[in-house]
Design a protein around this motif. Structure first.
Motif, PDB file in Angstrom:
ATOM      1  N   ASP A 155      31.310  42.332  25.681  1.00  0.00           N
ATOM      2  CA  ASP A 155      32.086  43.568  25.766  1.00  0.00           C
ATOM      3  C   ASP A 155      31.184  44.788  25.599  1.00  0.00           C
ATOM      4  O   ASP A 155      31.647  45.924  25.693  1.00  0.00           O
ATOM      5  CB  ASP A 155      33.155  43.599  24.669  1.00  0.00           C
ATOM      6  CG  ASP A 155      32.531  43.718  23.292  1.00  0.00           C
ATOM      7  OD1 ASP A 155      31.681  42.856  22.955  1.00  0.00           O
ATOM      8  OD2 ASP A 155      32.866  44.663  22.558  1.00  0.00           O
ATOM      9  N   ASN A 156      29.886  44.551  25.367  1.00  0.00           N
ATOM     10  CA  ASN A 156      28.940  45.608  25.044  1.00  0.00           C
ATOM     11  C   ASN A 156      28.189  46.044  26.310  1.00  0.00           C
ATOM     12  O   ASN A 156      27.356  45.301  26.834  1.00  0.00           O
ATOM     13  CB  ASN A 156      27.966  45.116  23.968  1.00  0.00           C
ATOM     14  CG  ASN A 156      27.084  46.227  23.429  1.00  0.00           C
ATOM     15  OD1 ASN A 156      26.233  46.748  24.121  1.00  0.00           O
ATOM     16  ND2 ASN A 156      27.311  46.582  22.170  1.00  0.00           N
ATOM     17  N   ASP A 180      34.241  44.272  35.117  1.00  0.00           N
ATOM     18  CA  ASP A 180      35.578  44.207  34.520  1.00  0.00           C
ATOM     19  C   ASP A 180      36.202  42.876  34.910  1.00  0.00           C
ATOM     20  O   ASP A 180      36.998  42.792  35.841  1.00  0.00           O
ATOM     21  CB  ASP A 180      36.434  45.385  35.002  1.00  0.00           C
ATOM     22  CG  ASP A 180      37.740  45.507  34.213  1.00  0.00           C
ATOM     23  OD1 ASP A 180      38.020  44.622  33.370  1.00  0.00           O
ATOM     24  OD2 ASP A 180      38.473  46.484  34.432  1.00  0.00           O
ATOM     25  N   PHE A 198      39.094  41.798  22.372  1.00  0.00           N
ATOM     26  CA  PHE A 198      38.624  43.011  23.016  1.00  0.00           C
ATOM     27  C   PHE A 198      39.447  43.368  24.243  1.00  0.00           C
ATOM     28  O   PHE A 198      39.740  44.542  24.490  1.00  0.00           O
ATOM     29  CB  PHE A 198      37.146  42.870  23.398  1.00  0.00           C
ATOM     30  CG  PHE A 198      36.227  42.762  22.219  1.00  0.00           C
ATOM     31  CD1 PHE A 198      36.342  43.618  21.139  1.00  0.00           C
ATOM     32  CD2 PHE A 198      35.234  41.800  22.182  1.00  0.00           C
ATOM     33  CE1 PHE A 198      35.500  43.520  20.054  1.00  0.00           C
ATOM     34  CE2 PHE A 198      34.377  41.679  21.105  1.00  0.00           C
ATOM     35  CZ  PHE A 198      34.516  42.545  20.027  1.00  0.00           C
ATOM     36  N   LYS A 201      42.592  45.176  23.610  1.00  0.00           N
ATOM     37  CA  LYS A 201      42.402  46.592  23.288  1.00  0.00           C
ATOM     38  C   LYS A 201      42.072  47.422  24.532  1.00  0.00           C
ATOM     39  O   LYS A 201      41.842  48.630  24.436  1.00  0.00           O
ATOM     40  CB  LYS A 201      41.272  46.751  22.268  1.00  0.00           C
ATOM     41  CG  LYS A 201      41.578  46.153  20.902  1.00  0.00           C
ATOM     42  CD  LYS A 201      40.397  46.357  19.961  1.00  0.00           C
ATOM     43  CE  LYS A 201      40.703  45.788  18.583  1.00  0.00           C
ATOM     44  NZ  LYS A 201      39.551  45.971  17.646  1.00  0.00           N
ATOM     45  N   GLN A 203      39.413  46.969  26.453  1.00  0.00           N
ATOM     46  CA  GLN A 203      37.985  47.061  26.707  1.00  0.00           C
ATOM     47  C   GLN A 203      37.595  46.151  27.866  1.00  0.00           C
ATOM     48  O   GLN A 203      38.052  45.016  27.939  1.00  0.00           O
ATOM     49  CB  GLN A 203      37.193  46.644  25.460  1.00  0.00           C
ATOM     50  CG  GLN A 203      37.377  47.584  24.288  1.00  0.00           C
ATOM     51  CD  GLN A 203      36.606  47.107  23.062  1.00  0.00           C
ATOM     52  OE1 GLN A 203      37.140  46.999  21.963  1.00  0.00           O
ATOM     53  NE2 GLN A 203      35.336  46.810  23.251  1.00  0.00           N
TER      54      GLN A 203
END
Length: 214
Positions: A155-156, A180, A198, A201, A203
């Motif tokens: 997710d980073n 994505d 994640f 949320k 992300q």
């Protein structure tokens, strides 16, 4: 992240040697004999609580899976889930350090390595600790077959960009790069615990596949 101490962890792990193997014992294992077949072997480095590797093993009985996790207090959660899943015969766990793959597996023994939501180690001085640093890429190459693969999720964004450069510079071929993943969710995508957290949320989840050109 501070890990909750589980004083019962070592005893619990020792009660299930058919599923969980300690690193020092894994150095002497013939994996084909352990699994009792010639199926491909896929390894997840940093398996965490095991949701991904268990899901993959259940979905793909023709592939052998091994989850490697360094922390006792984490891998016992994975062990509990493996037991709840009736101990799939094509799945094993190793309590060990992912940096020591060359001591756990022989040259060309693996077909694929998964790196899911690894610690980003954001400070520049810690770059060598990132699991996509060139030193780790060399270790994976040593235990993977020719044209072996790495599948990577995070997710980073900064770690993802770093990994793209690191793998390209190492000479790997990048495939299926996604900025994505969940925008068009693949039917065969198995989510990790972090991925569920994640994505809930909002992300984006970044993913890539990389192949060694050896």
């Amino acid at each position: 992240m501070r890990l909750r101490n589980k004083p019962w962890a070592k005893d619990f792990m020792g009660e299930h040697p058919d599923v969980l193997i300690l690193e020092e014992e894994g150095k002497n294992i013939n994996w084909k004999e352990t699994f009792g077949n010639e199926q491909p072997i896929h390894v997840e480095v940093g398996t965490g609580k095991g949701q991904f590797v268990i899901g993959m093993a259940l979905a793909n009985p023709d592939i052998n899976y091994i989850g490697v996790e360094h922390f006792d207090n984490v891998i016992v959660s994975a062990l509990e889930k493996v037991i709840e899943a009736d101990k799939p015969s094509n799945l094993r766990l190793i309590r060990g350090n992912g940096a020591n793959l060359e001591q756990l597996f022989g040259a060309g023994e693996l077909d694929r390595v998964y790196l899911n939501f690894s610690d980003p180690w954001p400070k520049t001085r810690h770059a060598k600790r990132r699991l996509t640093h060139e030193s780790f890429l060399a270790r994976y190459e040593n235990v993977l077959k020719a044209k072996g693969e790495i599948h990577f999720k995070t997710d980073n964004r900064k770690l993802f960009e770093y990994s793209l450069v690191s793998m390209s510079t190492y000479g790997m071929q990048l495939l299926d790069v996604s900025l994505d993943l969940h925008a068009e969710m693949p039917e065969d995508n198995i989510m990790t615990e972090y991925e569920e957290k994640f994505s809930a949320k909002g992300q984006p989840i970044y993913r890539l596949e990389a192949v060694y050109n050896n």
